[in-house]
Scaffold this motif. Structure first.
Motif, PDB file in Angstrom:
ATOM      1  N   ILE A 203      28.269   7.167  22.795  1.00 49.86           N
ATOM      2  CA  ILE A 203      28.149   7.293  24.246  1.00 49.86           C
ATOM      3  C   ILE A 203      29.411   6.742  24.905  1.00 49.86           C
ATOM      4  CG2 ILE A 203      26.793   6.634  26.268  1.00 49.86           C
ATOM      5  CD1 ILE A 203      24.415   6.224  24.335  1.00 49.86           C
ATOM      6  N   ALA A 204      30.122   7.576  25.660  1.00 49.20           N
ATOM      7  CA  ALA A 204      31.333   7.132  26.344  1.00 49.20           C
ATOM      8  C   ALA A 204      30.971   6.222  27.513  1.00 49.20           C
ATOM      9  CB  ALA A 204      32.139   8.329  26.820  1.00 49.20           C
ATOM     10  N   GLU A 205      31.587   5.053  27.557  1.00 49.80           N
ATOM     11  CA  GLU A 205      31.255   4.058  28.572  1.00 49.80           C
ATOM     12  C   GLU A 205      31.445   4.596  29.985  1.00 49.80           C
ATOM     13  OE1 GLU A 205      32.319  -0.643  29.350  1.00 49.80           O
ATOM     14  OE2 GLU A 205      33.930   0.705  28.714  1.00 49.80           O
ATOM     15  N   MET A 206      32.459   5.423  30.207  1.00 47.00           N
ATOM     16  CA  MET A 206      32.781   5.911  31.547  1.00 47.00           C
ATOM     17  C   MET A 206      32.389   7.367  31.751  1.00 47.00           C
ATOM     18  SD  MET A 206      36.433   3.987  32.237  1.00 47.00           S
ATOM     19  CE  MET A 206      37.230   4.694  30.803  1.00 47.00           C
ATOM     20  N   ASP A 207      31.484   7.858  30.917  1.00 53.03           N
ATOM     21  CA  ASP A 207      30.987   9.214  31.109  1.00 53.03           C
ATOM     22  C   ASP A 207      30.110   9.255  32.355  1.00 53.03           C
ATOM     23  OD1 ASP A 207      30.657  11.880  30.550  1.00 53.03           O
ATOM     24  OD2 ASP A 207      30.090  11.547  28.454  1.00 53.03           O
ATOM     25  N   THR A 208      29.881  10.444  32.879  1.00 54.04           N
ATOM     26  CA  THR A 208      29.073  10.577  34.085  1.00 54.04           C
ATOM     27  C   THR A 208      27.588  10.579  33.737  1.00 54.04           C
ATOM     28  OG1 THR A 208      29.137  12.988  33.944  1.00 54.04           O
ATOM     29  CG2 THR A 208      30.873  11.920  35.213  1.00 54.04           C
ATOM     30  N   PRO A 209      26.749  10.047  34.632  1.00 56.22           N
ATOM     31  CA  PRO A 209      25.300  10.027  34.358  1.00 56.22           C
ATOM     32  C   PRO A 209      24.732  11.422  34.095  1.00 56.22           C
ATOM     33  CG  PRO A 209      25.832   8.580  36.203  1.00 56.22           C
ATOM     34  CD  PRO A 209      27.093   9.349  35.883  1.00 56.22           C
ATOM     35  N   SER A 210      25.325  12.438  34.714  1.00 54.18           N
ATOM     36  CA  SER A 210      24.794  13.790  34.548  1.00 54.18           C
ATOM     37  C   SER A 210      24.930  14.295  33.115  1.00 54.18           C
ATOM     38  CB  SER A 210      25.520  14.755  35.495  1.00 54.18           C
ATOM     39  OG  SER A 210      26.901  14.834  35.169  1.00 54.18           O
ATOM     40  N   ARG A 211      25.777  13.649  32.337  1.00 57.53           N
ATOM     41  CA  ARG A 211      25.944  14.078  30.947  1.00 57.53           C
ATOM     42  C   ARG A 211      24.936  13.418  30.009  1.00 57.53           C
ATOM     43  NH1 ARG A 211      30.282  17.330  30.483  1.00 57.53           N
ATOM     44  NH2 ARG A 211      31.940  17.117  32.015  1.00 57.53           N
ATOM     45  N   GLY A 212      24.001  12.675  30.576  1.00 60.50           N
ATOM     46  CA  GLY A 212      22.876  12.222  29.776  1.00 60.50           C
ATOM     47  C   GLY A 212      23.049  10.890  29.089  1.00 60.50           C
ATOM     48  N   ILE A 213      23.888   9.996  29.657  1.00 64.48           N
ATOM     49  CA  ILE A 213      24.072   8.688  29.041  1.00 64.48           C
ATOM     50  C   ILE A 213      22.732   7.991  28.861  1.00 64.48           C
ATOM     51  CG2 ILE A 213      25.096   6.407  29.347  1.00 64.48           C
ATOM     52  CD1 ILE A 213      27.339   7.722  30.924  1.00 64.48           C
ATOM     53  N   THR A 214      21.956   7.957  29.934  1.00 65.94           N
ATOM     54  CA  THR A 214      20.657   7.286  29.883  1.00 65.94           C
ATOM     55  C   THR A 214      19.724   7.958  28.898  1.00 65.94           C
ATOM     56  OG1 THR A 214      20.897   6.596  32.190  1.00 65.94           O
ATOM     57  CG2 THR A 214      18.681   6.552  31.258  1.00 65.94           C
ATOM     58  N   ILE A 215      19.735   9.286  28.882  1.00 71.18           N
ATOM     59  CA  ILE A 215      18.840  10.020  27.986  1.00 71.18           C
ATOM     60  C   ILE A 215      19.199   9.766  26.530  1.00 71.18           C
ATOM     61  CG2 ILE A 215      18.073  12.308  27.271  1.00 71.18           C
ATOM     62  CD1 ILE A 215      18.415  13.220  30.138  1.00 71.18           C
ATOM     63  N   MET A 216      20.488   9.726  26.217  1.00 72.63           N
ATOM     64  CA  MET A 216      20.905   9.470  24.839  1.00 72.63           C
ATOM     65  C   MET A 216      20.388   8.115  24.369  1.00 72.63           C
ATOM     66  SD  MET A 216      24.777  10.992  24.621  1.00 72.63           S
ATOM     67  CE  MET A 216      24.901  10.867  22.837  1.00 72.63           C
ATOM     68  N   LYS A 217      20.469   7.116  25.243  1.00 71.41           N
ATOM     69  CA  LYS A 217      19.941   5.796  24.885  1.00 71.41           C
ATOM     70  C   LYS A 217      18.428   5.842  24.730  1.00 71.41           C
ATOM     71  CE  LYS A 217      23.590   3.032  27.097  1.00 71.41           C
ATOM     72  NZ  LYS A 217      23.891   2.023  28.148  1.00 71.41           N
ATOM     73  N   GLN A 218      17.775   6.553  25.626  1.00 64.44           N
ATOM     74  CA  GLN A 218      16.310   6.599  25.598  1.00 64.44           C
ATOM     75  C   GLN A 218      15.781   7.255  24.325  1.00 64.44           C
ATOM     76  OE1 GLN A 218      15.325   8.553  29.281  1.00 64.44           O
ATOM     77  NE2 GLN A 218      15.235   6.621  30.441  1.00 64.44           N
ATOM     78  N   VAL A 219      16.432   8.323  23.863  1.00 64.21           N
ATOM     79  CA  VAL A 219      15.922   8.981  22.659  1.00 64.21           C
ATOM     80  C   VAL A 219      16.091   8.077  21.437  1.00 64.21           C
ATOM     81  CG1 VAL A 219      16.237  11.317  23.535  1.00 64.21           C
ATOM     82  CG2 VAL A 219      18.075  10.246  22.226  1.00 64.21           C
ATOM     83  N   VAL A 220      17.158   7.288  21.413  1.00 69.91           N
ATOM     84  CA  VAL A 220      17.318   6.329  20.316  1.00 69.91           C
ATOM     85  C   VAL A 220      16.237   5.260  20.395  1.00 69.91           C
ATOM     86  CG1 VAL A 220      18.805   4.547  19.324  1.00 69.91           C
ATOM     87  CG2 VAL A 220      19.793   6.716  20.068  1.00 69.91           C
ATOM     88  N   GLU A 221      15.972   4.770  21.598  1.00 70.65           N
ATOM     89  CA  GLU A 221      14.945   3.740  21.760  1.00 70.65           C
ATOM     90  C   GLU A 221      13.558   4.269  21.404  1.00 70.65           C
ATOM     91  OE1 GLU A 221      15.707   2.681  25.782  1.00 70.65           O
ATOM     92  OE2 GLU A 221      17.460   1.448  25.286  1.00 70.65           O
ATOM     93  N   THR A 222      13.283   5.513  21.753  1.00 73.44           N
ATOM     94  CA  THR A 222      12.010   6.125  21.378  1.00 73.44           C
ATOM     95  C   THR A 222      11.898   6.247  19.869  1.00 73.44           C
ATOM     96  OG1 THR A 222      11.907   7.378  23.448  1.00 73.44           O
ATOM     97  CG2 THR A 222      10.557   8.174  21.628  1.00 73.44           C
ATOM     98  N   ASN A 223      12.986   6.656  19.235  1.00 78.97           N
ATOM     99  CA  ASN A 223      13.017   6.761  17.783  1.00 78.97           C
ATOM    100  C   ASN A 223      12.789   5.402  17.131  1.00 78.97           C
ATOM    101  OD1 ASN A 223      15.015   6.307  15.306  1.00 78.97           O
ATOM    102  ND2 ASN A 223      14.265   8.405  15.188  1.00 78.97           N
ATOM    103  N   ARG A 224      13.433   4.375  17.639  1.00 78.74           N
ATOM    104  CA  ARG A 224      13.301   3.044  17.062  1.00 78.74           C
ATOM    105  C   ARG A 224      11.886   2.473  17.252  1.00 78.74           C
ATOM    106  NH1 ARG A 224      14.174   1.327  13.736  1.00 78.74           N
ATOM    107  NH2 ARG A 224      14.437  -0.882  14.271  1.00 78.74           N
ATOM    108  N   ALA A 225      11.256   2.833  18.349  1.00 81.43           N
ATOM    109  CA  ALA A 225       9.879   2.384  18.571  1.00 81.43           C
ATOM    110  C   ALA A 225       8.937   2.935  17.510  1.00 81.43           C
ATOM    111  CB  ALA A 225       9.407   2.807  19.963  1.00 81.43           C
ATOM    112  N   GLN A 226       9.356   4.021  16.838  1.00 86.90           N
ATOM    113  CA  GLN A 226       8.576   4.622  15.763  1.00 86.90           C
ATOM    114  C   GLN A 226       9.170   4.306  14.391  1.00 86.90           C
ATOM    115  OE1 GLN A 226       7.759   8.845  16.632  1.00 86.90           O
ATOM    116  NE2 GLN A 226       8.388   8.446  18.727  1.00 86.90           N
ATOM    117  N   ASN A 227       9.967   3.237  14.337  1.00 87.89           N
ATOM    118  CA  ASN A 227      10.606   2.800  13.091  1.00 87.89           C
ATOM    119  C   ASN A 227      11.600   3.823  12.553  1.00 87.89           C
ATOM    120  OD1 ASN A 227       7.412   1.772  12.750  1.00 87.89           O
ATOM    121  ND2 ASN A 227       8.997   0.203  12.571  1.00 87.89           N
ATOM    122  N   GLY A 228      12.209   4.579  13.452  1.00 84.43           N
ATOM    123  CA  GLY A 228      13.191   5.579  13.061  1.00 84.43           C
ATOM    124  C   GLY A 228      14.549   4.977  12.722  1.00 84.43           C
ATOM    125  N   LEU A 229      15.449   5.831  12.238  1.00 83.96           N
ATOM    126  CA  LEU A 229      16.724   5.377  11.673  1.00 83.96           C
ATOM    127  C   LEU A 229      17.926   5.792  12.518  1.00 83.96           C
ATOM    128  CD1 LEU A 229      16.017   6.231   7.909  1.00 83.96           C
ATOM    129  CD2 LEU A 229      15.405   4.173   9.203  1.00 83.96           C
TER     130      LEU A 229
END
Length: 319
Positions: A203-229
């Motif tokens: 995730i690029a630190e200075m990328d725009t929100p419209s490119r899904g910075i928050t969503i990319m983090k959220q899908v990882v967090e959802t995966n980790r909540a299910q013991n994902g890798l």
């Protein structure tokens, strides 16, 4: 009277031959060709043979075309939206990496015209572009008499829309994917099919929100909540168009570890990885721990494939 008989015979002849031709037209099946070769190692997949794209072209490179028996996998490299990444198969840097790791390379050119949303493009591998990759690999392998490569598992690296393609292909064919890396892809939904495949979001630190910075983090967090890798790494001082050299070095280390743990060299069946065998990283402090010694909620930490990668993950984000 004789003239009338001749006319009748002529009509019957025309009728019989006309029926034969009609029956032939109805019973002859002409298959749609899968595509065409641009050269011996580059295949263009016809749009009619699958869907989800307007252009789909793939170039295979292997270290030694006369002997592919030792190859462990194929690294698929997909560029930005509607970009031409065929040249990635000819990259000296990636070829050196491929030789060192006993893998092949596939450079990708995918294009979608007149798309409205990201999910309407080739990035959604399940809608046809993923099958196009498999079709091209089979055609190239047959032409060059290397059928063994058609069953090799994949490493998937993509940038922007190419990152989305890598991510969605891992859900399309999870049994074929060793690991995937998504560099600055956007608009990603959670895919449980690839939950246990090692995944890395950059995730690029200075990328725009419209490119899904928050969503990319959220899908990882959802995966980790299910013991994902899965894990994500924040690329410091980078925007969407920052060159990829630094992120590629991180991905190379990640893929090399994934190869070591998931491919045994004697079987095409990929080895599973236990969550507890990895390391964990704190998303805020960037501190790293072995799985057993992590002091906080393990499911809220990013998963890191081993100690070596964990240290590089930390250094990458702290300058």
């Amino acid at each position: 009277m004789k003239c009338l008989q001749n006319i009748t015979v002529l009509i019957l002849i025309v009728f019989v031959f006309g029926c034969d031709k009609s029956e032939t037209d109805l019973t002859t099946y002409v298959p749609i060709p899968a595509g065409k070769f641009l050269d011996d190692w580059t295949f263009h997949v016809n749009q009619q043979s699958t869907g989800g794209f307007d252009i789909a072209e793939f170039r295979l490179w292997v270290p030694d075309p006369t002997d592919v028996s030792g190859l462990k996998a194929i690294l698929v490299i997909t560029p930005h939206f509607n970009g031409n990444g065929l040249g990635n198969a000819d990259s000296e840097a990636w070829q050196e990496y491929a030789r060192n790791n006993n893998i092949g390379l596939i450079g990708v050119r995918l294009k979608t015209l007149n798309s409205i949303a990201a999910f309407d493009t080739y990035a959604n591998a399940e809608e046809g572009s993923g099958q196009a990759l498999l079709t091209a690999l089979e055609a190239i392998a047959e032409k060059n008499n290397i059928p063994e490569v058609t069953t090799l598992p994949f490493l998937l690296k993509g940038y922007s829309a190419g990152g989305m393609f890598s991510y969605f292909f891992s859900a399309f064919k999870p049994d074929r994917v060793i690991a995937f890396a998504n560099i600055r892809g956007w608009a990603i939904s959670t895919k449980n099919e690839s939950k246990d495949i090692p995944g890395l979001m950059l995730i690029a630190e200075m990328d725009t929100p419209s490119r899904g910075i928050t969503i990319m983090k959220q899908v990882v967090e959802t995966n980790r909540a299910q013991n994902g890798l899965w894990s994500y790494v924040v690329e410091p001082n980078a925007d969407h168009f920052t060159p990829l050299a630094k992120s590629d070095e991180l991905i190379k280390l990640f893929f090399s570890s994934a190869l070591a743990y998931r491919v045994d060299g004697t079987s095409r069946e990929l080895l599973p990885i236990s969550e507890t065998s990895g390391w964990l990283g704190n998303k805020v402090s960037k501190n790293i721990f072995s799985y057993e010694t992590y002091p906080d909620n393990k499911n809220e930490a990013v998963w890191l494939i081993d100690e070596g990668f964990a240290n590089t993950w930390k250094d990458y984000q702290i300058e």
